[in-house]
Design a protein around this motif. Structure first.
Motif, PDB file in Angstrom:
ATOM      1  N   ASP A  88      74.386  49.217 -18.483  1.00 46.57           N
ATOM      2  CA  ASP A  88      74.427  50.673 -18.344  1.00 46.57           C
ATOM      3  C   ASP A  88      73.934  51.072 -16.960  1.00 46.57           C
ATOM      4  O   ASP A  88      72.831  50.708 -16.550  1.00 46.57           O
ATOM      5  CB  ASP A  88      73.554  51.309 -19.432  1.00 46.57           C
ATOM      6  N   THR A  89      74.759  51.828 -16.220  1.00 49.69           N
ATOM      7  CA  THR A  89      74.387  52.240 -14.866  1.00 49.69           C
ATOM      8  C   THR A  89      74.678  53.723 -14.644  1.00 49.69           C
ATOM      9  O   THR A  89      75.454  54.334 -15.371  1.00 49.69           O
ATOM     10  CB  THR A  89      75.171  51.455 -13.789  1.00 49.69           C
ATOM     11  N   SER A  90      74.077  54.239 -13.580  1.00 51.17           N
ATOM     12  CA  SER A  90      74.404  55.589 -13.106  1.00 51.17           C
ATOM     13  C   SER A  90      75.655  55.511 -12.233  1.00 51.17           C
ATOM     14  O   SER A  90      76.201  54.431 -11.999  1.00 51.17           O
ATOM     15  CB  SER A  90      73.236  56.145 -12.293  1.00 51.17           C
ATOM     16  N   ASN A  91      76.082  56.653 -11.706  1.00 53.13           N
ATOM     17  CA  ASN A  91      77.236  56.661 -10.810  1.00 53.13           C
ATOM     18  C   ASN A  91      76.978  55.939  -9.500  1.00 53.13           C
ATOM     19  O   ASN A  91      77.913  55.653  -8.750  1.00 53.13           O
ATOM     20  CB  ASN A  91      77.667  58.106 -10.511  1.00 53.13           C
ATOM     21  N   ASN A  92      75.701  55.652  -9.213  1.00 50.46           N
ATOM     22  CA  ASN A  92      75.355  54.912  -8.002  1.00 50.46           C
ATOM     23  C   ASN A  92      74.948  53.470  -8.303  1.00 50.46           C
ATOM     24  O   ASN A  92      74.383  52.796  -7.448  1.00 50.46           O
ATOM     25  CB  ASN A  92      74.229  55.617  -7.248  1.00 50.46           C
ATOM     26  N   THR A 118      70.455  50.832 -12.710  1.00 48.87           N
ATOM     27  CA  THR A 118      70.206  50.553 -14.124  1.00 48.87           C
ATOM     28  C   THR A 118      68.886  51.191 -14.540  1.00 48.87           C
ATOM     29  O   THR A 118      68.130  51.672 -13.692  1.00 48.87           O
ATOM     30  CB  THR A 118      70.134  49.040 -14.379  1.00 48.87           C
ATOM     31  N   PRO A 119      68.575  51.200 -15.837  1.00 50.13           N
ATOM     32  CA  PRO A 119      67.268  51.750 -16.257  1.00 50.13           C
ATOM     33  C   PRO A 119      66.071  50.980 -15.707  1.00 50.13           C
ATOM     34  O   PRO A 119      64.948  51.473 -15.747  1.00 50.13           O
ATOM     35  CB  PRO A 119      67.334  51.642 -17.790  1.00 50.13           C
ATOM     36  N   ASP A 158      70.301  46.890  -9.653  1.00 47.50           N
ATOM     37  CA  ASP A 158      71.569  47.605  -9.617  1.00 47.50           C
ATOM     38  C   ASP A 158      72.686  46.693 -10.117  1.00 47.50           C
ATOM     39  O   ASP A 158      72.572  45.468 -10.074  1.00 47.50           O
ATOM     40  CB  ASP A 158      71.892  48.065  -8.189  1.00 47.50           C
ATOM     41  N   VAL A 199      79.891  51.945 -16.037  1.00 44.72           N
ATOM     42  CA  VAL A 199      79.654  53.250 -15.429  1.00 44.72           C
ATOM     43  C   VAL A 199      80.465  54.321 -16.154  1.00 44.72           C
ATOM     44  O   VAL A 199      80.481  55.477 -15.767  1.00 44.72           O
ATOM     45  CB  VAL A 199      79.995  53.204 -13.923  1.00 44.72           C
ATOM     46  N   SER A 200      81.141  53.898 -17.225  1.00 46.23           N
ATOM     47  CA  SER A 200      81.813  54.797 -18.173  1.00 46.23           C
ATOM     48  C   SER A 200      83.142  55.357 -17.693  1.00 46.23           C
ATOM     49  O   SER A 200      83.527  56.454 -18.069  1.00 46.23           O
ATOM     50  CB  SER A 200      80.888  55.945 -18.592  1.00 46.23           C
TER      51      SER A 200
END
Length: 224
Positions: free
Chosen positions: A6-10, A13-14, A19, A27-28
């Motif tokens: 699971d990652t952000s748009n950049n 990760t949590p 990264d 990134v969905s």
């Protein structure tokens, strides 16, 4: 398993400082069916974003402390104990083959609660047996047997996450087809499954809602 880290748009990760980008990341931009052409977007677009963000994060960090060296020494000692362990009765290749067979039988595209539960019990047994793995190659350079053993431990963790995510998702969606729950259930499961490692027992499964923009999910039909 249609997913990843699971990652952000950049690409963050949590876990701060870790990264991920490319096929390993989620990134969905993929739906229940991971389309092959999306991998180009994962690599080129989000790979570039992750690289820039990671460089900025690294540049903003203070100089490393002695604690980093302590953690590195602890990890080296852990690998040394693994290499020098005597009297192990298991081999990596045996466990990997049994894991592959259990996952093929219990966690393939077509699944049900009974077969998933049987696979969960088998993987749990293999994780316990992994503690008795012994290596024939004790070298510290180009040791492919050590690499294969470390990879197996990660594969067992991932297998456990796949199985328990499948058990909790009581519906059929994309590559996850529950023969005991053949219909899709958007009311409960229009969400990403998130698996969190537990100190003991199976992983904790949680959910992250899916944000629908232009195209809502439609029924999968063929030949119509």
């Amino acid at each position: 398993m249609v997913g990843g880290v699971d990652t952000s748009n950049n690409g963050a990760t949590p876990l701060a400082g870790l990264d991920a980008a490319g096929e390993v990341a989620c990134v969905s931009i993929n739906g229940a069916n991971r389309l092959g052409s999306n991998s180009l977007t994962e690599l080129l677009v989000f790979g570039a974003r992750a690289g820039k963000a990671a460089a900025a994060f690294a540049a903003a960090q203070p100089e490393f402390t002695k604690g980093v060296l302590v953690r590195a020494a602890d990890e080296e000692q852990r690998l040394t104990r693994f290499l020098e362990k005597e009297g192990g009765s298991e081999r990596t290749a045996w466990l990997r083959t049994e894991m592959q067979q259990a996952m093929e039988k219990g966690a393939g595209i077509y699944r049900d609660a009974r077969e998933l539960q049987a696979a969960a019990e088998k993987i749990d047994s293999l994780k316990e047996r992994f503690h008795r793995v012994s290596l024939d190659d004790r070298s510290r350079t180009f040791n492919t047997e050590l690499i294969a053993s470390l990879e197996l431990s990660y594969m067992l963790d991932l297998a456990e996450a796949i199985i328990h995510s499948g058990l909790e998702r009581k519906e059929s969606r994309g590559a996850h087809q529950r023969t005991d729950y053949p219909e899709r259930d958007d009311q409960k499961y229009l969400a990403h499954s998130l698996a969190y490692q537990s100190k003991e027992g199976p992983p904790r499964i949680d959910y992250l809602p899916v944000t629908i923009t232009r195209w809502p999910p439609a029924a999968r039909v063929y030949g119509s």
